[in-house]
Design an enzyme around this catalytic site. Structure first.
Site, PDB file in Angstrom:
ATOM      1  N   HIS A  17       0.845  -1.207   0.000  1.00 10.63           N
ATOM      2  CA  HIS A  17       0.000   0.000   0.000  1.00 10.63           C
ATOM      3  C   HIS A  17       0.884   1.261   0.000  1.00 10.63           C
ATOM      4  O   HIS A  17       0.618   2.219  -0.728  1.00 10.63           O
ATOM      5  CB  HIS A  17      -0.864   0.059   1.265  1.00 10.63           C
ATOM      6  CG  HIS A  17      -1.866  -1.048   1.410  1.00 10.63           C
ATOM      7  ND1 HIS A  17      -1.920  -1.860   2.522  1.00 10.63           N
ATOM      8  CD2 HIS A  17      -2.865  -1.455   0.597  1.00 10.63           C
ATOM      9  CE1 HIS A  17      -2.924  -2.714   2.381  1.00 10.63           C
ATOM     10  NE2 HIS A  17      -3.504  -2.502   1.227  1.00 10.63           N
ATOM     11  N   LYS A  41     -15.541  -8.235   4.516  1.00 11.37           N
ATOM     12  CA  LYS A  41     -14.347  -8.680   5.245  1.00 11.37           C
ATOM     13  C   LYS A  41     -14.468  -8.390   6.729  1.00 11.37           C
ATOM     14  O   LYS A  41     -14.897  -7.294   7.115  1.00 11.37           O
ATOM     15  CB  LYS A  41     -13.103  -7.930   4.735  1.00 11.37           C
ATOM     16  CG  LYS A  41     -12.627  -8.341   3.368  1.00 11.37           C
ATOM     17  CD  LYS A  41     -11.308  -7.624   3.069  1.00 11.37           C
ATOM     18  CE  LYS A  41     -10.819  -7.861   1.658  1.00 11.37           C
ATOM     19  NZ  LYS A  41      -9.685  -6.972   1.322  1.00 11.37           N
ATOM     20  N   ARG A  90      -1.829  -5.954  -8.350  1.00 10.32           N
ATOM     21  CA  ARG A  90      -0.698  -6.845  -8.053  1.00 10.32           C
ATOM     22  C   ARG A  90      -0.476  -7.869  -9.152  1.00 10.32           C
ATOM     23  O   ARG A  90       0.655  -8.146  -9.538  1.00 10.32           O
ATOM     24  CB  ARG A  90      -0.938  -7.596  -6.731  1.00 10.32           C
ATOM     25  CG  ARG A  90      -0.796  -6.712  -5.525  1.00 10.32           C
ATOM     26  CD  ARG A  90      -1.286  -7.392  -4.292  1.00 10.32           C
ATOM     27  NE  ARG A  90      -2.714  -7.667  -4.404  1.00 10.32           N
ATOM     28  CZ  ARG A  90      -3.499  -8.012  -3.383  1.00 10.32           C
ATOM     29  NH1 ARG A  90      -2.981  -8.153  -2.191  1.00 10.32           N
ATOM     30  NH2 ARG A  90      -4.777  -8.235  -3.559  1.00 10.32           N
ATOM     31  N   SER A 127      -2.669  -7.768   3.087  1.00 10.25           N
ATOM     32  CA  SER A 127      -2.902  -7.639   4.532  1.00 10.25           C
ATOM     33  C   SER A 127      -3.326  -8.987   5.116  1.00 10.25           C
ATOM     34  O   SER A 127      -2.945  -9.333   6.239  1.00 10.25           O
ATOM     35  CB  SER A 127      -3.996  -6.607   4.801  1.00 10.25           C
ATOM     36  OG  SER A 127      -3.626  -5.368   4.301  1.00 10.25           O
TER      37      SER A 127
HETATM   38  O1  PNS Z   1      -8.402  -3.106   0.400  1.00  4.72           O
HETATM   39  P1  PNS Z   1      -9.629  -3.691  -0.257  1.00  4.72           P
HETATM   40  O2  PNS Z   1     -10.481  -4.435   0.758  1.00  4.72           O
HETATM   41  O3  PNS Z   1      -9.321  -4.503  -1.480  1.00  4.72           O
HETATM   42  O4  PNS Z   1     -10.493  -2.420  -0.761  1.00  4.72           O
HETATM   43  C1  PNS Z   1     -11.753  -2.599  -1.356  1.00  4.72           C
HETATM   44  C2  PNS Z   1     -12.564  -1.309  -1.181  1.00  4.72           C
HETATM   45  C3  PNS Z   1     -12.729  -1.014   0.301  1.00  4.72           C
HETATM   46  C4  PNS Z   1     -11.841  -0.163  -1.854  1.00  4.72           C
HETATM   47  C5  PNS Z   1     -13.958  -1.540  -1.857  1.00  4.72           C
HETATM   48  O5  PNS Z   1     -14.583  -2.648  -1.294  1.00  4.72           O
HETATM   49  C6  PNS Z   1     -14.844  -0.308  -1.735  1.00  4.72           C
HETATM   50  O6  PNS Z   1     -14.688   0.630  -2.493  1.00  4.72           O
HETATM   51  N1  PNS Z   1     -15.738  -0.328  -0.743  1.00  4.72           N
HETATM   52  C7  PNS Z   1     -16.637   0.783  -0.457  1.00  4.72           C
HETATM   53  C8  PNS Z   1     -18.090   0.454  -0.809  1.00  4.72           C
HETATM   54  C9  PNS Z   1     -18.314   0.611  -2.296  1.00  4.72           C
HETATM   55  O7  PNS Z   1     -18.164   1.674  -2.874  1.00  4.72           O
HETATM   56  N2  PNS Z   1     -18.667  -0.532  -2.941  1.00  4.72           N
HETATM   57  C10 PNS Z   1     -18.981  -0.590  -4.363  1.00  4.72           C
HETATM   58  C11 PNS Z   1     -17.747  -0.863  -5.169  1.00  4.72           C
HETATM   59  S1  PNS Z   1     -18.098  -0.811  -6.892  1.00  4.72           S
END
Ligand code: PNS
Length: 159
Positions: A17, A41, A90, A127
């Site tokens: 990150h 999660k 990644r 993570s």
């Molecule tokens: O670190 P991660 O868990 O891969 O991040 C994923 C994250 C948190 C960026 C994604 O799940 C997200 O944007 N969540 C917020 C809710 C949202 O906007 N969901 C619709 C995505 S199209």
């Protein structure tokens, strides 16, 4: 003024990150690292704990700020006049889901997503793996900043 957001769960923030945040901070005027609640999660750290760890390890980057949001990422972008999301990719395994989210975010509110390829040294890092290694008493010092190593171990032992 180009302001972008680097969103994620950051549970905890890793060198992968940090690499993306550092590179984004050299490309854009302002970078907001946003801790998003990923409802799919279960997290080890609270949002406040994650924000505080990110603040600590990004303090040297003067154009980086830290925020949190519990709704849709596109609504955060709209409320904060942010036109683009920056995400690290990644490997091809990330691609399908990331592409789907980026297209949904574009469709929902016209928010663009810019993908940066993760530095090869971090391409296997997540993570989740950091937590798994620490849970089995493995050495995570190569994967998270030094000041977070004990915090991850103690959060896991109190969990
Ligand atoms: O670190 P991660 O868990 O891969 O991040 C994923 C994250 C948190 C960026 C994604 O799940 C997200 O944007 N969540 C917020 C809710 C949202 O906007 N969901 C619709 C995505 S199209």
């Amino acid at each position: 003024m180009k302001k972008v957001v680097c969103p994620g769960s950051f549970d905890p923030i890793t060198f992968g990150h940090l690499d993306i945040i550092e590179r984004a901070s050299s490309l854009f005027d302002e970078v907001v690292v946003a801790v998003l609640v990923n409802k799919t999660k279960k997290s080890l750290f609270t949002v406040d704990e994650r924000m505080s760890m990110i603040r600590e390890v990004t303090s040297e980057y003067k154009n980086v700020t830290v925020a949190s949001w519990s709704g849709l990422l596109v609504d955060y972008c709209e409320a904060n006049k942010i036109q683009a999301i920056v995400k690290g990719l990644r490997a091809v395994t990330d691609f399908d889901y990331e592409l789907q989210m980026s297209q949904m975010n574009l469709q929902l509110k016209g928010v663009e997503t810019l993908f940066m390829s993760t530095a090869p040294a971090h391409s296997f890092l997540s993570s989740s793996l950091v937590k798994e290694i620490a849970a089995y008493d493995g050495d995570i010092s190569g994967y998270v900043p030094a000041q977070l190593v004990e915090r991850v171990k103690s959060a896991l032992s109190n969990n």
